[in-house]
Design a protein around this motif. Structure first.
Motif, PDB file in Angstrom:
ATOM      1  N   ASP A  63      -5.588 -41.094   6.318  1.00 17.75           N
ATOM      2  CA  ASP A  63      -6.125 -42.435   6.052  1.00 17.75           C
ATOM      3  C   ASP A  63      -5.518 -43.399   7.065  1.00 17.75           C
ATOM      4  OD1 ASP A  63      -6.962 -44.905   5.151  1.00 17.75           O
ATOM      5  OD2 ASP A  63      -6.488 -44.500   3.044  1.00 17.75           O
ATOM      6  N   LEU A  64      -6.117 -43.444   8.235  1.00 19.70           N
ATOM      7  CA  LEU A  64      -5.546 -44.237   9.335  1.00 19.70           C
ATOM      8  C   LEU A  64      -5.560 -45.730   9.074  1.00 19.70           C
ATOM      9  CD1 LEU A  64      -6.776 -42.264  12.442  1.00 19.70           C
ATOM     10  CD2 LEU A  64      -4.461 -42.395  11.501  1.00 19.70           C
ATOM     11  N   ASP A 161      -6.696 -30.820  20.630  1.00 18.62           N
ATOM     12  CA  ASP A 161      -6.838 -30.172  19.328  1.00 18.62           C
ATOM     13  C   ASP A 161      -6.235 -31.041  18.221  1.00 18.62           C
ATOM     14  OD1 ASP A 161      -3.995 -29.680  19.288  1.00 18.62           O
ATOM     15  OD2 ASP A 161      -4.332 -27.861  20.452  1.00 18.62           O
ATOM     16  N   GLU A 162      -6.470 -30.590  17.003  1.00 17.73           N
ATOM     17  CA  GLU A 162      -6.022 -31.326  15.821  1.00 17.73           C
ATOM     18  C   GLU A 162      -4.492 -31.431  15.759  1.00 17.73           C
ATOM     19  OE1 GLU A 162      -6.570 -31.037  10.996  1.00 17.73           O
ATOM     20  OE2 GLU A 162      -6.855 -29.243  12.212  1.00 17.73           O
ATOM     21  N   LYS A 163      -3.807 -30.403  16.140  1.00 21.29           N
ATOM     22  CA  LYS A 163      -2.337 -30.422  16.100  1.00 21.29           C
ATOM     23  C   LYS A 163      -1.783 -31.532  16.985  1.00 21.29           C
ATOM     24  CE  LYS A 163       1.724 -27.539  16.816  1.00 21.29           C
ATOM     25  NZ  LYS A 163       2.249 -26.234  17.228  1.00 21.29           N
ATOM     26  N   GLN A 164      -2.301 -31.625  18.188  1.00 21.20           N
ATOM     27  CA  GLN A 164      -1.824 -32.669  19.101  1.00 21.20           C
ATOM     28  C   GLN A 164      -2.269 -34.058  18.627  1.00 21.20           C
ATOM     29  OE1 GLN A 164      -2.423 -31.866  23.236  1.00 21.20           O
ATOM     30  NE2 GLN A 164      -1.138 -30.042  23.193  1.00 21.20           N
ATOM     31  N   LEU A 165      -3.467 -34.146  18.043  1.00 20.81           N
ATOM     32  CA  LEU A 165      -3.918 -35.421  17.494  1.00 20.81           C
ATOM     33  C   LEU A 165      -2.976 -35.877  16.388  1.00 20.81           C
ATOM     34  CD1 LEU A 165      -5.894 -37.780  17.119  1.00 20.81           C
ATOM     35  CD2 LEU A 165      -7.247 -36.271  15.639  1.00 20.81           C
ATOM     36  N   ASN A 166      -2.644 -34.980  15.478  1.00 20.34           N
ATOM     37  CA  ASN A 166      -1.750 -35.351  14.379  1.00 20.34           C
ATOM     38  C   ASN A 166      -0.380 -35.776  14.882  1.00 20.34           C
ATOM     39  OD1 ASN A 166      -3.714 -34.919  12.451  1.00 20.34           O
ATOM     40  ND2 ASN A 166      -3.114 -32.797  12.101  1.00 20.34           N
ATOM     41  N   ALA A 167       0.137 -35.069  15.881  1.00 20.85           N
ATOM     42  CA  ALA A 167       1.429 -35.427  16.465  1.00 20.85           C
ATOM     43  C   ALA A 167       1.352 -36.805  17.128  1.00 20.85           C
ATOM     44  CB  ALA A 167       1.871 -34.369  17.473  1.00 20.85           C
ATOM     45  N   GLU A 168       0.252 -37.065  17.815  1.00 18.14           N
ATOM     46  CA  GLU A 168       0.063 -38.366  18.480  1.00 18.14           C
ATOM     47  C   GLU A 168      -0.008 -39.497  17.454  1.00 18.14           C
ATOM     48  OE1 GLU A 168      -0.344 -40.742  21.919  1.00 18.14           O
ATOM     49  OE2 GLU A 168       0.176 -38.631  21.734  1.00 18.14           O
ATOM     50  N   ILE A 169      -0.720 -39.271  16.361  1.00 24.67           N
ATOM     51  CA  ILE A 169      -0.820 -40.280  15.301  1.00 24.67           C
ATOM     52  C   ILE A 169       0.559 -40.586  14.733  1.00 24.67           C
ATOM     53  CG2 ILE A 169      -1.646 -40.673  12.932  1.00 24.67           C
ATOM     54  CD1 ILE A 169      -4.245 -39.157  13.814  1.00 24.67           C
ATOM     55  N   VAL A 170       1.334 -39.553  14.447  1.00 25.03           N
ATOM     56  CA  VAL A 170       2.676 -39.749  13.880  1.00 25.03           C
ATOM     57  C   VAL A 170       3.551 -40.556  14.844  1.00 25.03           C
ATOM     58  CG1 VAL A 170       4.817 -38.554  13.217  1.00 25.03           C
ATOM     59  CG2 VAL A 170       2.599 -37.755  12.353  1.00 25.03           C
ATOM     60  N   GLU A 171       3.531 -40.210  16.119  1.00 25.71           N
ATOM     61  CA  GLU A 171       4.362 -40.920  17.099  1.00 25.71           C
ATOM     62  C   GLU A 171       3.915 -42.369  17.273  1.00 25.71           C
ATOM     63  OE1 GLU A 171       7.308 -40.046  18.462  1.00 25.71           O
ATOM     64  OE2 GLU A 171       7.029 -38.445  17.002  1.00 25.71           O
ATOM     65  N   ARG A 172       2.632 -42.585  17.375  1.00 24.33           N
ATOM     66  CA  ARG A 172       2.139 -43.968  17.532  1.00 24.33           C
ATOM     67  C   ARG A 172       2.453 -44.792  16.287  1.00 24.33           C
ATOM     68  NH1 ARG A 172      -0.877 -44.757  22.332  1.00 24.33           N
ATOM     69  NH2 ARG A 172      -1.519 -42.758  23.199  1.00 24.33           N
ATOM     70  N   ALA A 173       2.308 -44.183  15.123  1.00 26.32           N
ATOM     71  CA  ALA A 173       2.603 -44.900  13.878  1.00 26.32           C
ATOM     72  C   ALA A 173       4.076 -45.319  13.826  1.00 26.32           C
ATOM     73  CB  ALA A 173       2.233 -44.040  12.674  1.00 26.32           C
ATOM     74  N   LYS A 174       4.964 -44.441  14.252  1.00 27.32           N
ATOM     75  CA  LYS A 174       6.396 -44.792  14.283  1.00 27.32           C
ATOM     76  C   LYS A 174       6.625 -46.001  15.180  1.00 27.32           C
ATOM     77  CE  LYS A 174       8.262 -40.155  13.519  1.00 27.32           C
ATOM     78  NZ  LYS A 174       8.954 -39.020  14.160  1.00 27.32           N
ATOM     79  N   SER A 175       5.964 -46.018  16.323  1.00 29.31           N
ATOM     80  CA  SER A 175       6.115 -47.146  17.258  1.00 29.31           C
ATOM     81  C   SER A 175       5.555 -48.430  16.667  1.00 29.31           C
ATOM     82  CB  SER A 175       5.415 -46.832  18.578  1.00 29.31           C
ATOM     83  OG  SER A 175       6.001 -45.715  19.194  1.00 29.31           O
TER      84      SER A 175
END
Length: 186
Positions: A63-64, A161-175
């Motif tokens: 839920d972005l 891929d989905e794995k990299q997308l999820n990792a990117e979302i987590v990192e951007r969200a932290k920032s």
């Protein structure tokens, strides 16, 4: 109330008699350009964000909009910048979140690195949300979508891929969370 002003900051008069539209735009600008206690404004926005998290949750990465560090946080930062600075900087009285962030950075109200981070997160989130809306039934969680659909959502955001997308979302969200806390800790 702060929440009312935040809602007004997103107002978009779109049709009607030209005089009425002009009057409405002027009223919106006047309302948004009032001098405010920045500390109280920041506190109100932080409390509103916490209330949303309590009522609706903020831990679901799928839920972005509500995810902590997601679209709501980016939008609240932009609305804070408008409400805190429009009294002196009428040039940030624009509606779109990305436009507000760009203008705030140009005006020196937002550090260039913070603006880049927020704009990149906003772009990623909106790209993903738009593809989810196009490709998924309303009731389907992205994790339940077929692998090809999840891959298509990732590639639409420029990731393989989905794995990299999820990792990117987590990192951007932290920032985004870090910027939110810093800017609204006034």
């Amino acid at each position: 109330e702060t929440w009312e002003k935040m809602a007004i900051s997103r107002a978009r008069p779109i049709c009607g008699e030209a005089t009425l539209l002009g009057d409405l735009q002027a009223a919106i600008a006047t309302s948004l350009s009032e001098r405010r206690d920045t500390k109280a404004l920041a506190r109100d926005i932080r409390e509103m964000r916490d209330l949303i998290a309590k009522e609706k949750g903020d831990a679901d990465r799928a839920d972005l909009k509500l995810y902590r560090g997601g679209l709501v946080d980016v939008e609240f930062i932009a609305q804070f910048l408008v409400l805190a600075h429009a009294v002196d900087r009428k040039d940030i009285l624009v509606v779109g979140t990305a436009d507000i962030l760009r203008r705030a950075a140009s005006a020196g109200l937002l550090a260039p690195g913070d603006a880049e981070t927020l704009l990149a997160a906003h772009r990623l989130y909106t790209d993903v949300v738009q593809m989810q809306r196009i490709l998924l039934p309303l009731e389907m969680k992205p994790d339940a979508a077929p692998p090809a659909v999840r891959r298509r959502i990732a590639t639409s955001a420029g990731l393989p891929d989905e794995k990299q997308l999820n990792a990117e979302i987590v990192e951007r969200a932290k920032s985004v969370v870090s910027i939110f806390r810093r800017l609204l800790a006034v």
